[in-house]
Enzyme design. Structure first.
Site, short mmCIF file in Angstrom:
data_model
loop_
_atom_site.label_atom_id
_atom_site.label_comp_id
_atom_site.label_asym_id
_atom_site.label_seq_id
_atom_site.Cartn_x
_atom_site.Cartn_y
_atom_site.Cartn_z
N GLU A 27 -54.15 84.07 -68.21
CA GLU A 27 -53.53 85.32 -67.79
C GLU A 27 -53.05 85.17 -66.36
O GLU A 27 -53.65 84.46 -65.55
CB GLU A 27 -54.53 86.48 -67.89
N ASN A 72 -54.53 92.43 -69.46
CA ASN A 72 -53.96 93.65 -68.90
C ASN A 72 -52.60 93.42 -68.26
O ASN A 72 -51.76 94.31 -68.22
CB ASN A 72 -54.93 94.22 -67.86
N ASN A 173 -52.16 94.51 -75.79
CA ASN A 173 -53.50 94.13 -75.33
C ASN A 173 -54.33 95.37 -75.03
O ASN A 173 -53.88 96.25 -74.28
CB ASN A 173 -53.40 93.28 -74.06
N GLU A 174 -55.50 95.48 -75.62
CA GLU A 174 -56.49 96.51 -75.30
C GLU A 174 -55.84 97.89 -75.12
O GLU A 174 -56.13 98.60 -74.14
CB GLU A 174 -57.27 96.11 -74.05
N TYR A 245 -67.50 90.91 -73.77
CA TYR A 245 -68.05 90.12 -72.68
C TYR A 245 -69.53 90.43 -72.55
O TYR A 245 -69.98 91.53 -72.90
CB TYR A 245 -67.32 90.43 -71.36
N GLU A 293 -60.68 87.47 -76.77
CA GLU A 293 -61.30 87.47 -75.44
C GLU A 293 -62.81 87.52 -75.65
O GLU A 293 -63.33 88.47 -76.24
CB GLU A 293 -60.86 88.67 -74.58
N GLN A 350 -61.51 83.03 -69.14
CA GLN A 350 -60.18 82.44 -69.16
C GLN A 350 -60.33 80.94 -68.94
O GLN A 350 -61.45 80.44 -68.88
CB GLN A 350 -59.31 83.10 -68.10
#
Length: 509
Positions: A27, A72, A173-174, A245, A293, A350
């Site tokens: 990212e 993001n 994304n999200e 996460y 992710e 990442q």
């Protein structure tokens, strides 16, 4: 010491490992791109500005696919800013991470870098502040042959004659997250994702599409979001995303060491929701997950996006990982493998510097974090068919997950070579485990099954980390005493350890 016995049989399988389970994520955030994979002034930089010391570590890591450019970041990104002559590209304010984006690296540079390393790119499109038209334009720019359209010819004019041939695309994304630029309700996003998917399939019927699931299992809309979004898109997409996460909470290390139990529950919840939608629609299609992710991330140390000053890049969430973190990452990889029948894609977030297995210093060295090693070993050796495991052993009491197995074992069998890889994690912090695996079902072959090696990530100091001065403080180390006699594998698993045991038909397998 406690005893754990595991039954295996090559006839009883979970599924075949998709190579894309060993994916990563790049990212435009912090020093992942600029100062991570890309640093034109670095002594190892190639003619395009990409660090070759980092590229060598990426090869060693065994990455198969990489998701780009966010995250993001993508929800405010104009992909057109990152193509064409570099000196003519605009500098933009990135609202996601409150940084100045120079657009020196864009779609073309990223694809050239990824393909040069033998990595398949996964491209995310902006469905936050943009929509259908920009997504289809990007697909056309990337995938159409020279001479077919103006956008394809624009790519050629930018020095990239061959199509980038990107096969997998993320629809935003999200989008469930209020922090996302262009955040939408499930109904709003579901409709936009359906329209975008329909248009992208019209442009390129062969693409695989990932629709946004929940950004984590603690979201108040978790489950409901998936149901509504999939009701709109089920027949138009191939995968639904899942993000999670993990970190210690209130010093509860037993719960942290068993984080994979939360991952397993999340996978089960999303697949159950997808199967419900399929049942309502009378569909025979089986939706799979893109877990694009996942990682250990100490979010409690991060002040949040709103607390950041607008700046020109620089470090951001560069967590330093310990032996304990490596054990957790290895266990999470095992959970993904154990669900390979429903998880088709997974991307550790990442790749460089930002909560990453690879760290760098500007103008200086690149090194492997502790978490690099379980990923690299699993990617290299855990290919083939995941076997069902029946395990007998004690439980570990945790505050977050209740009573869970103190040891987890995952087995991957390569039917072509008849090699067997046993991954085992001992989540008990104090007590070693005596592992016993009868292998009578593997007794038929051109030669007897033999032990190749047993490596473990463990240490008397579980807080030990790798640094530029001591880059090999935490590495996998050979384990002695492991034995394969009379068709039974026995091994000792140290407390708080992640282990890989390889067996083959010849001693050099």
């Amino acid at each position: 010491m406690y005893d754990v016995e595991v039954d295996l049989d090559p006839a009883f399988t979970v599924g075949t490992v998709d190579d894309r389970l060993f994916g990563t994520f790049v990212e435009h955030m912090g020093r992942c791109v600029y100062g991570g994979i890309f640093e034109p002034d670095h002594p190892t930089a190639d003619e395009h500005g990409f660090r070759q010391d980092v590229a060598d570590l990426v090869r060693e890591l065994g990455v198969t696919t990489v998701r780009y450019p966010g995250g993001n970041f993508v929800s405010g990104y104009r992909w057109e800013d990152g193509v064409g002559p570099v000196d003519a590209r605009p500098r933009r304010l990135d609202l996601a991470w409150r940084s100045i984006e120079p657009n020196t690296v864009g779609v073309d540079e990223f694809c050239r870098w990824a393909r040069g390393l033998g990595i398949d790119p996964i491209m995310a499109v902006n469905l936050g502040t943009r929509g259908v038209r920009s997504a289809v334009d990007l697909l056309e720019y990337c995938n159409y042959a020279p001479g077919t359209t103006a956008l394809a010819d624009q790519r050629v004019a930018h020095g990239h004659k061959d199509p980038h041939a990107i096969g997998t695309w993320c629809l935003g994304n999200e989008m469930d997250g209020p922090w996302q630029m262009g955040h939408k309700t499930a109904e709003e996003y579901g409709r936009l994702a359906a329209e975008t998917a329909r248009a992208m399939r019209r442009a390129d019927p062969g693409v695989e599409l990932v629709v946004c699931g929940s950004s984590n299992g603690n979201m108040p809309t978790f489950g409901t979001w998936e149901r509504i979004v999939l009701e709109n898109t089920y027949d138009l997409v191939d995968h639904v995303s899942l993000h999670e996460y993990y970190q210690p909470v209130d010093g509860d290390m037993d719960s942290f060491l068993t984080s994979s139990e939360a991952m397993r529950r999340a996978i089960g919840a999303v697949t159950a929701t997808a199967d419900h939608v399929a049942a309502v629609k009378r569909s025979r299609k089986r939706m799979t997950i893109s877990f694009d992710e996942w990682n250990v991330w100490y979010q409690s140390r991060f002040p949040g996006e709103a607390g950041l000053d607008v700046r020109e890049g620089g470090p951001l969430i560069e967590d330093t990982y310990s032996v304990t973190d490596a054990v957790v990452v290895g266990d999470l990889l095992m959970a993904l493998l154990d669900n390979c029948d429903r998880v088709a894609i997974a991307c550790q977030a990442q790749l460089a510097n930002v909560i990453a297995p690879i760290r760098t210093e500007p103008g200086g060295p690149a090194w492997r974090q502790s978490t690099f090693h379980p990923f690299a070993l699993t990617s290299r050796h855990a290919r083939g068919t995941v076997l069902r495991t029946e395990q007998r052993g004690p439980q570990l009491s945790t505050g977050e997950h209740g009573d869970v197995p103190a040891t987890r074992v995952t087995a991957v069998h390569d039917p072509e070579t008849d090699e067997l890889v046993v991954l085992a994690v001992n989540r008990d912090r104090d007590t070693p485990a005596r592992l016993s695996v009868p292998l009578r079902a593997f007794g038929h072959g051109p030669a007897p099954m033999r032990l190749v090696d047993h490596l473990a990530i463990t240490d008397d100091d579980p807080s030990a980390t790798n640094t530029p001065d001591r880059p090999d403080r935490v590495v996998p180390r050979p384990v002695t005493g492991t034995d394969l006699t009379d068709g039974r594998l026995t091994a000792t698993l140290s407390p708080e350890s992640w282990n890989i045991i390889r067996l083959g038909r010849t001693s050099g397998a």
